[in-house]
Design a protein around this motif. Structure first.
Motif, PDB file in Angstrom:
ATOM      1  N   ASN A 258     -34.095  12.117  -9.378  1.00 46.25           N
ATOM      2  CA  ASN A 258     -33.878  11.932 -10.807  1.00 46.25           C
ATOM      3  C   ASN A 258     -32.651  12.715 -11.276  1.00 46.25           C
ATOM      4  N   ASP A 259     -32.531  13.937 -10.807  1.00 48.35           N
ATOM      5  CA  ASP A 259     -31.388  14.767 -11.176  1.00 48.35           C
ATOM      6  C   ASP A 259     -30.089  14.137 -10.694  1.00 48.35           C
ATOM      7  N   SER A 260     -30.080  13.651  -9.455  1.00 52.55           N
ATOM      8  CA  SER A 260     -28.874  13.044  -8.901  1.00 52.55           C
ATOM      9  C   SER A 260     -28.487  11.773  -9.653  1.00 52.55           C
ATOM     10  N   LEU A 261     -29.472  10.940  -9.994  1.00 56.57           N
ATOM     11  CA  LEU A 261     -29.179   9.705 -10.719  1.00 56.57           C
ATOM     12  C   LEU A 261     -28.599   9.991 -12.106  1.00 56.57           C
ATOM     13  N   HIS A 262     -29.151  10.964 -12.808  1.00 56.78           N
ATOM     14  CA  HIS A 262     -28.629  11.296 -14.138  1.00 56.78           C
ATOM     15  C   HIS A 262     -27.182  11.778 -14.043  1.00 56.78           C
ATOM     16  N   ARG A 263     -26.884  12.575 -13.031  1.00 56.02           N
ATOM     17  CA  ARG A 263     -25.522  13.078 -12.908  1.00 56.02           C
ATOM     18  C   ARG A 263     -24.566  11.972 -12.455  1.00 56.02           C
ATOM     19  N   ALA A 264     -25.078  11.016 -11.646  1.00 51.11           N
ATOM     20  CA  ALA A 264     -24.240   9.884 -11.234  1.00 51.11           C
ATOM     21  C   ALA A 264     -23.870   9.019 -12.435  1.00 51.11           C
ATOM     22  N   ARG A 265     -24.839   8.784 -13.315  1.00 53.55           N
ATOM     23  CA  ARG A 265     -24.540   7.992 -14.511  1.00 53.55           C
ATOM     24  C   ARG A 265     -23.543   8.721 -15.408  1.00 53.55           C
ATOM     25  N   ALA A 266     -23.713  10.024 -15.548  1.00 55.35           N
ATOM     26  CA  ALA A 266     -22.778  10.794 -16.365  1.00 55.35           C
ATOM     27  C   ALA A 266     -21.365  10.774 -15.772  1.00 55.35           C
ATOM     28  N   ALA A 267     -21.275  10.607 -14.447  1.00 58.48           N
ATOM     29  CA  ALA A 267     -19.973  10.570 -13.784  1.00 58.48           C
ATOM     30  C   ALA A 267     -19.335   9.187 -13.843  1.00 58.48           C
ATOM     31  N   GLY A 268     -20.043   8.185 -14.409  1.00 58.18           N
ATOM     32  CA  GLY A 268     -19.456   6.870 -14.602  1.00 58.18           C
ATOM     33  C   GLY A 268     -19.858   5.814 -13.596  1.00 58.18           C
ATOM     34  N   TYR A 269     -20.781   6.125 -12.702  1.00 59.10           N
ATOM     35  CA  TYR A 269     -21.225   5.115 -11.736  1.00 59.10           C
ATOM     36  C   TYR A 269     -22.168   4.133 -12.422  1.00 59.10           C
ATOM     37  N   THR A 270     -22.005   2.844 -12.080  1.00 59.44           N
ATOM     38  CA  THR A 270     -22.729   1.793 -12.796  1.00 59.44           C
ATOM     39  C   THR A 270     -23.789   1.091 -11.957  1.00 59.44           C
ATOM     40  N   ASP A 271     -23.656   1.124 -10.635  1.00 56.54           N
ATOM     41  CA  ASP A 271     -24.590   0.423  -9.756  1.00 56.54           C
ATOM     42  C   ASP A 271     -25.179   1.413  -8.758  1.00 56.54           C
TER      43      ASP A 271
END
Length: 305
Positions: A258-271
């Motif tokens: 969950n932590d990794s996914l939230h940070r990935a979205r904040a970094a601009g990853y879309t898929d």
């Protein structure tokens, strides 16, 4: 129209990436990645890259080698891909046959290959003597528009840290990866025991994202992690999520992912993509909780040489 198969050259990296991204969009593929894999392959792996070419255009690729980290010798692997719309020209069959000949010379006694769970791919494998084994589900999450579960409260005594915090000494992550990998269900068992090889092919791999990898630390010890691979643009892949045996049953895998996914979205990853053995019910349930949906299924096949 004549199809030929030849060895990969560094100048093929961009075309190779296009084939991979089109054929298997749920995997991370970059030119830097394939060049790194080729340059840092272990000698015992007998790693070989092949391309199928039609009228000067690359329409198919294949990776072949020996699973040298398996305690059981002679386990070969091959992953052929042909561009959609360019099948039926013999490229896949020629790639597969060339790879099998190479693996036979390298000492393989069996060859494992993945095939999409479609009538065409399954029929292709069956016609060439491959027998189906276990399957794996690939799942996709829309990071740009889909909802994510709220960030969880970190339990007392647990610390969440990015993988980049271990840059000065990544050995604790290696040890955790080795333990989790040993417990991973699959046809080929893997024993990670070469730290220097792990450093070159995991920690320093161009697709491995140290910043977006999340690690749960309990009393100073790595307890769980969710490793992230990215293409540097829009695609994020959960390469491995797991918990060490002594810390299982505490929800740490879900916490780190969950932590990794939230940070990935904040970094601009879309898929966001992930994959699990079809028999790995606990991780499939966790991914469903996150909102992942199955986008493809592959069946691992085996042929005795």
């Amino acid at each position: 129209m004549t199809v030929i198969v030849r060895d990969f050259q560094p100048s093929d990296a961009e075309a190779w990436t296009r084939v991979r991204r089109t054929s298997v969009p749920w995997m991370v593929a970059t030119p830097e990645q394939i060049l790194h894999d080729r340059a840092h392959a272990h000698p015992a792996q007998h790693y070989r890259l092949l391309v199928a070419e039609e009228d000067g255009a690359i329409i198919g690729t294949a990776q072949a080698g020996i699973a040298h980290e398996s305690p059981e010798p002679g386990q070969g692997f091959v992953t052929p891909h042909t561009l959609p719309g360019r099948t039926g020209r013999g490229a896949g069959a020629l790639l597969l046959r060339t790879a099998e000949e190479h693996l036979c010379r390298a000492g393989a006694t069996v060859v494992y290959a993945w095939a999409l769970d479609t009538p065409e791919s399954l029929g292709f494998a069956r016609a060439r003597g491959y027998l189906p084994r276990r399957s794996a589900h690939f799942q996709r999450l829309d990071l740009a528009r889909g909802p994510l579960p709220l960030r969880q409260d970190v339990p007392a005594g647990v610390e969440l840290r990015p993988g980049s915090d271990f840059a000065s000494d990544p050995r604790p992550l290696f040890e955790a990866d080795a333990e989790v990998t040993a417990d991973e269900p699959g046809d080929i068992t893997t024993a990670l025991d070469d730290y220097e090889h792990w450093l070159a092919n995991t920690w320093r791999h161009p697709a491995f994202d140290q910043r977006l990898t999340s690690v749960a630390v309990v009393d100073g010890e790595v307890a769980a992690f969710s490793a992230a691979s990215t293409d540097g643009e829009r695609t994020y892949l959960s390469a491995m999520t797991g918990t060490r045996r002594a810390f299982q049953g505490r929800g740490l895998a879900k916490l780190t992912k969950n932590d990794s996914l939230h940070r990935a979205r904040a970094a601009g990853y879309t898929d966001a993509y992930t994959s699990n053995d079809a028999g790995n019910g606990p991780m499939l349930a966790i991914n469903e909780w996150f909102g992942y949906t199955i986008c493809a299924t592959e069946v691992r096949h085996v042929r005795t040489l």
